[in-house]
Design a protein around this motif. Structure first.
Motif, PDB file in Angstrom:
ATOM      1  N   MET A 108      59.797 -30.525  -1.882  1.00  0.00           N
ATOM      2  CA  MET A 108      60.812 -29.477  -1.819  1.00  0.00           C
ATOM      3  C   MET A 108      60.566 -28.493  -2.949  1.00  0.00           C
ATOM      4  O   MET A 108      60.527 -28.860  -4.123  1.00  0.00           O
ATOM      5  CB  MET A 108      62.214 -30.078  -1.946  1.00  0.00           C
ATOM      6  CG  MET A 108      63.339 -29.090  -1.752  1.00  0.00           C
ATOM      7  SD  MET A 108      64.973 -29.884  -1.830  1.00  0.00           S
ATOM      8  CE  MET A 108      66.010 -28.537  -1.283  1.00  0.00           C
ATOM      9  N   GLU A 109      60.386 -27.221  -2.596  1.00  0.00           N
ATOM     10  CA  GLU A 109      60.162 -26.170  -3.575  1.00  0.00           C
ATOM     11  C   GLU A 109      61.420 -25.321  -3.731  1.00  0.00           C
ATOM     12  O   GLU A 109      61.958 -24.825  -2.739  1.00  0.00           O
ATOM     13  CB  GLU A 109      58.984 -25.289  -3.160  1.00  0.00           C
ATOM     14  CG  GLU A 109      57.642 -26.016  -3.180  1.00  0.00           C
ATOM     15  CD  GLU A 109      56.486 -25.085  -2.967  1.00  0.00           C
ATOM     16  OE1 GLU A 109      55.363 -25.459  -3.364  1.00  0.00           O
ATOM     17  OE2 GLU A 109      56.682 -23.993  -2.396  1.00  0.00           O
ATOM     18  N   VAL A 110      61.859 -25.157  -4.965  1.00  0.00           N
ATOM     19  CA  VAL A 110      63.119 -24.463  -5.243  1.00  0.00           C
ATOM     20  C   VAL A 110      62.880 -23.374  -6.280  1.00  0.00           C
ATOM     21  O   VAL A 110      62.113 -23.551  -7.235  1.00  0.00           O
ATOM     22  CB  VAL A 110      64.185 -25.447  -5.754  1.00  0.00           C
ATOM     23  CG1 VAL A 110      65.467 -24.717  -6.132  1.00  0.00           C
ATOM     24  CG2 VAL A 110      64.488 -26.502  -4.685  1.00  0.00           C
ATOM     25  N   ALA A 111      63.541 -22.238  -6.080  1.00  0.00           N
ATOM     26  CA  ALA A 111      63.511 -21.138  -7.045  1.00  0.00           C
ATOM     27  C   ALA A 111      64.893 -20.969  -7.653  1.00  0.00           C
ATOM     28  O   ALA A 111      65.911 -21.115  -6.966  1.00  0.00           O
ATOM     29  CB  ALA A 111      63.070 -19.847  -6.368  1.00  0.00           C
ATOM     30  N   ILE A 112      64.930 -20.667  -8.947  1.00  0.00           N
ATOM     31  CA  ILE A 112      66.189 -20.486  -9.677  1.00  0.00           C
ATOM     32  C   ILE A 112      66.315 -19.026 -10.085  1.00  0.00           C
ATOM     33  O   ILE A 112      65.413 -18.466 -10.725  1.00  0.00           O
ATOM     34  CB  ILE A 112      66.238 -21.379 -10.926  1.00  0.00           C
ATOM     35  CG1 ILE A 112      66.155 -22.866 -10.529  1.00  0.00           C
ATOM     36  CG2 ILE A 112      67.497 -21.117 -11.737  1.00  0.00           C
ATOM     37  CD1 ILE A 112      65.993 -23.796 -11.722  1.00  0.00           C
ATOM     38  N   LEU A 113      67.447 -18.428  -9.737  1.00  0.00           N
ATOM     39  CA  LEU A 113      67.721 -17.040 -10.089  1.00  0.00           C
ATOM     40  C   LEU A 113      68.973 -16.984 -10.948  1.00  0.00           C
ATOM     41  O   LEU A 113      70.052 -17.396 -10.514  1.00  0.00           O
ATOM     42  CB  LEU A 113      67.921 -16.203  -8.823  1.00  0.00           C
ATOM     43  CG  LEU A 113      68.224 -14.716  -9.022  1.00  0.00           C
ATOM     44  CD1 LEU A 113      67.017 -14.004  -9.622  1.00  0.00           C
ATOM     45  CD2 LEU A 113      68.625 -14.062  -7.698  1.00  0.00           C
ATOM     46  N   THR A 114      68.840 -16.503 -12.180  1.00  0.00           N
ATOM     47  CA  THR A 114      70.019 -16.320 -13.027  1.00  0.00           C
ATOM     48  C   THR A 114      70.311 -14.827 -13.119  1.00  0.00           C
ATOM     49  O   THR A 114      69.396 -14.008 -13.219  1.00  0.00           O
ATOM     50  CB  THR A 114      69.813 -16.905 -14.432  1.00  0.00           C
ATOM     51  OG1 THR A 114      68.634 -16.358 -15.021  1.00  0.00           O
ATOM     52  CG2 THR A 114      69.660 -18.406 -14.367  1.00  0.00           C
ATOM     53  N   VAL A 115      71.588 -14.501 -13.078  1.00  0.00           N
ATOM     54  CA  VAL A 115      72.032 -13.111 -13.022  1.00  0.00           C
ATOM     55  C   VAL A 115      72.875 -12.801 -14.252  1.00  0.00           C
ATOM     56  O   VAL A 115      73.795 -13.553 -14.587  1.00  0.00           O
ATOM     57  CB  VAL A 115      72.858 -12.851 -11.750  1.00  0.00           C
ATOM     58  CG1 VAL A 115      73.380 -11.415 -11.737  1.00  0.00           C
ATOM     59  CG2 VAL A 115      72.035 -13.135 -10.500  1.00  0.00           C
ATOM     60  N   GLY A 116      72.566 -11.681 -14.929  1.00  0.00           N
ATOM     61  CA  GLY A 116      73.435 -11.283 -16.027  1.00  0.00           C
ATOM     62  C   GLY A 116      72.766 -10.363 -17.032  1.00  0.00           C
ATOM     63  O   GLY A 116      71.714 -10.714 -17.590  1.00  0.00           O
ATOM     64  N   ASP A 117      73.357  -9.206 -17.244  1.00  0.00           N
ATOM     65  CA  ASP A 117      72.863  -8.290 -18.272  1.00  0.00           C
ATOM     66  C   ASP A 117      72.869  -8.956 -19.642  1.00  0.00           C
ATOM     67  O   ASP A 117      72.002  -8.699 -20.482  1.00  0.00           O
ATOM     68  CB  ASP A 117      73.732  -7.029 -18.323  1.00  0.00           C
ATOM     69  CG  ASP A 117      73.619  -6.181 -17.064  1.00  0.00           C
ATOM     70  OD1 ASP A 117      72.616  -6.323 -16.342  1.00  0.00           O
ATOM     71  OD2 ASP A 117      74.538  -5.373 -16.809  1.00  0.00           O
ATOM     72  N   GLU A 118      73.877  -9.810 -19.874  1.00  0.00           N
ATOM     73  CA  GLU A 118      74.016 -10.423 -21.189  1.00  0.00           C
ATOM     74  C   GLU A 118      72.875 -11.383 -21.500  1.00  0.00           C
ATOM     75  O   GLU A 118      72.511 -11.595 -22.658  1.00  0.00           O
ATOM     76  CB  GLU A 118      75.366 -11.140 -21.299  1.00  0.00           C
ATOM     77  CG  GLU A 118      75.513 -12.411 -20.469  1.00  0.00           C
ATOM     78  CD  GLU A 118      75.839 -12.162 -19.003  1.00  0.00           C
ATOM     79  OE1 GLU A 118      76.121 -13.143 -18.292  1.00  0.00           O
ATOM     80  OE2 GLU A 118      75.804 -10.994 -18.561  1.00  0.00           O
ATOM     81  N   VAL A 119      72.289 -11.990 -20.454  1.00  0.00           N
ATOM     82  CA  VAL A 119      71.144 -12.878 -20.661  1.00  0.00           C
ATOM     83  C   VAL A 119      69.909 -12.054 -21.023  1.00  0.00           C
ATOM     84  O   VAL A 119      69.163 -12.379 -21.950  1.00  0.00           O
ATOM     85  CB  VAL A 119      70.882 -13.727 -19.406  1.00  0.00           C
ATOM     86  CG1 VAL A 119      69.677 -14.646 -19.619  1.00  0.00           C
ATOM     87  CG2 VAL A 119      72.109 -14.575 -19.058  1.00  0.00           C
ATOM     88  N   LEU A 120      69.699 -10.960 -20.308  1.00  0.00           N
ATOM     89  CA  LEU A 120      68.548 -10.101 -20.572  1.00  0.00           C
ATOM     90  C   LEU A 120      68.639  -9.441 -21.949  1.00  0.00           C
ATOM     91  O   LEU A 120      67.614  -9.169 -22.583  1.00  0.00           O
ATOM     92  CB  LEU A 120      68.443  -9.031 -19.485  1.00  0.00           C
ATOM     93  CG  LEU A 120      68.046  -9.543 -18.100  1.00  0.00           C
ATOM     94  CD1 LEU A 120      68.205  -8.438 -17.066  1.00  0.00           C
ATOM     95  CD2 LEU A 120      66.620 -10.059 -18.101  1.00  0.00           C
ATOM     96  N   ALA A 121      69.859  -9.186 -22.411  1.00  0.00           N
ATOM     97  CA  ALA A 121      70.046  -8.554 -23.716  1.00  0.00           C
ATOM     98  C   ALA A 121      69.902  -9.540 -24.874  1.00  0.00           C
ATOM     99  O   ALA A 121      69.868  -9.141 -26.038  1.00  0.00           O
ATOM    100  CB  ALA A 121      71.420  -7.884 -23.784  1.00  0.00           C
ATOM    101  N   GLY A 122      69.826 -10.827 -24.555  1.00  0.00           N
ATOM    102  CA  GLY A 122      69.735 -11.833 -25.603  1.00  0.00           C
ATOM    103  C   GLY A 122      71.074 -12.238 -26.175  1.00  0.00           C
ATOM    104  O   GLY A 122      71.138 -12.989 -27.148  1.00  0.00           O
ATOM    105  N   ASP A 123      72.161 -11.750 -25.568  1.00  0.00           N
ATOM    106  CA  ASP A 123      73.495 -12.092 -26.053  1.00  0.00           C
ATOM    107  C   ASP A 123      73.905 -13.504 -25.627  1.00  0.00           C
ATOM    108  O   ASP A 123      74.750 -14.132 -26.276  1.00  0.00           O
ATOM    109  CB  ASP A 123      74.530 -11.094 -25.529  1.00  0.00           C
ATOM    110  CG  ASP A 123      74.298  -9.693 -26.051  1.00  0.00           C
ATOM    111  OD1 ASP A 123      73.794  -9.569 -27.182  1.00  0.00           O
ATOM    112  OD2 ASP A 123      74.592  -8.724 -25.326  1.00  0.00           O
ATOM    113  N   THR A 124      73.328 -13.978 -24.525  1.00  0.00           N
ATOM    114  CA  THR A 124      73.642 -15.304 -23.997  1.00  0.00           C
ATOM    115  C   THR A 124      72.348 -16.063 -23.750  1.00  0.00           C
ATOM    116  O   THR A 124      71.425 -15.529 -23.121  1.00  0.00           O
ATOM    117  CB  THR A 124      74.423 -15.203 -22.679  1.00  0.00           C
ATOM    118  OG1 THR A 124      75.666 -14.521 -22.923  1.00  0.00           O
ATOM    119  CG2 THR A 124      74.715 -16.582 -22.115  1.00  0.00           C
TER     120      THR A 124
END
Length: 243
Positions: free
Chosen positions: A1-17
């Motif tokens: 089983m092959e699975v892809a993980i997608l995380t969404v959030g400006d705050e993650v890309l900014a390094g805030d989270t």
């Protein structure tokens, strides 16, 4: 089983989270024998989320999404996922009722805070999910998750994400197995051994240097016998220590 993980959030890309959700999910899936083949973080951008889901749902056995659910202006994940499937957003009565009950319980626990900030939530905005999806009632918070075909959508709050994953954890499984070895040898001294084990056995080997503790070797495959044989072969050629 092959699975892809997608995380969404400006705050993650900014390094805030810190993206602890992706790390936790990858570990949970790998422990169940699943092969995680993609991990990607995208902004709170409707078109980017929609296009990624459209591509990935056809390419992989399952897609796990976390973040961007709710009723605020930047919560666009549910609508983007719905559009990827050509569906509208709807409100399931059971989901609406749960959101109402959760809000009422919050008001009862925090009357002064509610009064001071004039909190008045749009229940339907928080309860909306893609039409035809399977709702996942959130036992830890306000926003529900859902499953639509092979796409699993969870809130971004870590405790809520973990709680909803546990509701569907049994739907993930595979035949991938792995063994981790630890060695004090520097990575450069193991080049021939790592190349040799890959040539002889149907396995993959990851080498992960660590300057503070022992370096880590992870042997992975779908045949337990091949993994065991590869591990034995490495033990004869690389200095291995207990973890």
């Amino acid at each position: 089983m092959e699975v892809a993980i997608l995380t969404v959030g400006d705050e993650v890309l900014a390094g805030d989270t810190t993206n602890t959700n992706a790390t936790w999910l990858a570990g949970q899936l790998s422990d169940r024998g699943v092969r995680v083949v993609r991990i990607l973080t995208v902004p709170d951008d409707h078109a980017v989320i929609r296009d990624t889901v459209t591509e990935w749902r056809a390419a992989f056995d399952a897609v796990v999404i976390t973040g961007g659910l709710g009723g605020t202006h930047d919560d666009v994940t549910a609508d983007a996922v719905a559009e990827a499937f050509g569906r509208d957003l709807t409100v399931d009565p059971s989901v609406r009722e749960d959101v109402i009950e959760t809000v009422a319980a919050y008001r009862d626990r925090n009357p002064e805070l509610v009064e001071a900030h004039d909190i008045d939530l749009d229940v339907d905005a928080w309860a909306s999910l893609p039409e035809g999806s399977r709702p996942l009632i959130n036992p830890e918070g306000l926003c529900p998750g859902c499953v639509i075909e092979n796409v699993y959508v969870f809130p971004g709050v870590p405790d809520e994400m973990k709680a909803l994953f546990e509701l569907v954890a049994g739907e993930f499984g595979g035949d991938t197995v792995s063994t981790t070895l630890y060695t004090p040898q520097p990575e450069g001294s193991m080049v021939d051994a790592l190349a040799g084990v890959r040539e002889r056995f149907d396995v993959t080997v990851g080498s992960y240097p660590n300057s503070e503790t022992a370096n880590r070797l992870k042997v992975t495959g779908t045949d337990p016998a091949a993994v065991a044989a590869a591990v034995d072969w490495l033990r004869d050629r690389v200095e291995i220590v207990d973890d």
